[in-house]
Design a protein around this motif. Structure first.
Motif, PDB file in Angstrom:
ATOM      1  N   ILE A  75     -19.848  46.899   7.479  1.00 46.46           N
ATOM      2  CA  ILE A  75     -19.776  46.606   8.916  1.00 46.46           C
ATOM      3  C   ILE A  75     -18.380  46.901   9.459  1.00 46.46           C
ATOM      4  N   THR A 237     -27.979  46.687   9.536  1.00 44.76           N
ATOM      5  CA  THR A 237     -27.195  45.595  10.091  1.00 44.76           C
ATOM      6  C   THR A 237     -27.054  45.720  11.607  1.00 44.76           C
ATOM      7  N   GLN A 240     -30.411  44.854  13.162  1.00 39.97           N
ATOM      8  CA  GLN A 240     -30.724  43.439  13.043  1.00 39.97           C
ATOM      9  C   GLN A 240     -29.825  42.588  13.927  1.00 39.97           C
ATOM     10  N   ALA A 241     -28.573  42.988  14.110  1.00 41.67           N
ATOM     11  CA  ALA A 241     -27.674  42.241  14.988  1.00 41.67           C
ATOM     12  C   ALA A 241     -28.179  42.267  16.433  1.00 41.67           C
ATOM     13  N   THR A 245     -29.519  38.962  18.549  1.00 36.78           N
ATOM     14  CA  THR A 245     -28.946  38.605  19.844  1.00 36.78           C
ATOM     15  C   THR A 245     -30.026  38.431  20.900  1.00 36.78           C
ATOM     16  N   PHE A 275     -32.176  36.771  11.189  1.00 39.62           N
ATOM     17  CA  PHE A 275     -31.568  37.687  10.228  1.00 39.62           C
ATOM     18  C   PHE A 275     -32.520  37.965   9.070  1.00 39.62           C
TER      19      PHE A 275
END
Length: 377
Positions: A75, A237, A240-241, A245, A275
């Motif tokens: 990340i 990632t 999924q973030a 949100t 998540f």
């Protein structure tokens, strides 16, 4: 005087050729040797798989920490790469800017909303505990409820005692005990973040060190597989973030409109729980439904409808848009991987099962040839 026949010498090589034709089998073409070679290769593969499984079983906690740190490094590295390309900064300066911005954003969130979130989290825990005791008491008054409680472990509020510790604790206690006991959850999180930061500062150092352990003939292929796994982890990632949100915001807004108390804390729980695909949606909805049921049956059904609508939107609108640019994983394989890794490694395995499976699928897809048209089902 005897004259030697010119044809006499020619019989010697013919006899040799006949002898070779009579015994043409060599170690490469001998069926028994080929069968033994296949058996040897199968035994090698079985031994390698056994070693990997035992390694995961014995030091699974440590491996999960390493994978989590790698995920953090992926990340940070990709965020720094974006800043490096957009602002034309050196990599180390871009990484420093990313870390400073993330720390400032987290500090600002804690400073502005930390007391409210903490207060709501404490109230949420108290309310959930009261609802759980109330539910357990009501189930104890019915035959079906008592049967369910008798088959639930004590960790879930049931009456069945948890099974004894397996060999994992005795085998790996000396190696992994510090992760869970000495440092605790906060210490483990600190180790993950610090190790991930060091991985992101000089990723080539660690990747090249791993490649040096690979035989020279396989280094190029291994390098491509590692790069594929890194790109897949970043895509998963990022997608999924965004998904977390959206789910968190929609949950907070919907609960606030319905009038459910602790809407902010419940929205944060729903977003974080998302998540974990599929299972996380259920885990994030349970606290909100329990709190709503304490307000009344009408509120409980409204919250159920709210979360059902959010998951419908997430599964049919958000997920297809995200998967165009991220990772598409079969739902059955996702749930199966969560079950397997959760059973072997506990909560950390359940949390990290999806990104780990996505990376393994990408590596397997890159390492194996595609099926031909006549080979497809």
């Amino acid at each position: 005087m005897t004259v030697s026949s010119p044809s006499a010498p020619s019989h010697a090589p013919e006899s040799g050729q006949n002898k070779e034709k009579k015994h043409p089998e060599t170690p490469d073409t001998d069926p028994r040797a080929a069968q033994l070679a296949r058996i040897y290769a199968l035994l090698r593969l079985t031994l390698a798989i056994t070693i990997v499984v035992m390694l995961i079983w014995v030091v699974g906690d440590v491996l999960m920490v390493i994978f989590a740190a790698t995920l953090v490094a992926v990340i940070l590295h990709n965020l720094a790469g974006i800043v490096e390309r957009r602002m034309r900064l050196p990599y180390w300066l871009a990484l420093t800017a990313v870390v400073v911005v993330l720390i400032a954003a987290l500090t600002g969130l804690v400073w502005s909303s930390g007391p409210e979130i903490s207060e709501q989290a404490v109230k949420l825990r108290t309310a959930l505990s009261e609802q759980a005791h109330s539910l357990r008491d009501s189930m104890g008054h019915s035959t079906t409820g008592r049967m369910i409680l008798d088959n639930l472990p004590t960790t879930l509020g049931g009456n069945e005692a948890a099974s004894g510790t397996s060999g994992f604790g005795s085998l790996a206690g000396s190696m992994t005990g510090f992760v869970s006991s000495a440092f605790g959850a906060a210490g483990t999180l600190a180790v993950i973040l610090i190790a991930g930061l060091y991985f992101a500062i000089s990723p080539e150092l660690y990747v090249n060190g791993m490649l040096r352990l690979v035989p020279h003939a396989y280094r190029k292929a291994s390098r491509n597989l590692l790069l594929t796994a890194g790109r897949t982890l970043w895509a998963w990632t990022a997608g999924q973030a965004l998904d977390m949100t959206v789910v968190g915001l929609l949950s907070f807004i919907g609960l606030w409109c319905i009038g459910v108390p602790l809407a902010l804390a419940l929205g944060v729980v729903a977003g974080l729980a998302n998540f974990i695909p599929y299972i996380g949606a259920f885990v994030g909805a349970v606290p909100a439904v329990l709190i709503a049921l304490s307000q009344g049956t009408r509120e409980g059904f409204m919250v159920m409808g709210l979360y059902a609508a959010i998951q419908f939107f997430e599964g049919n609108v958000m997920a297809p848009l995200i998967q165009r640019h991220a990772v598409q994983m079969p739902p059955g394989l996702t749930i199966l991987s969560q079950t397997i890794f959760g059973t072997i490694l506990g909560i950390p395995g359940l949390i990290l099962a999806s990104p780990l499976t996505a990376a393994l699928l990408a590596v397997a897809d890159r390492a194996t040839p595609e099926l031909k048209e006549d080979e497809r089902v």
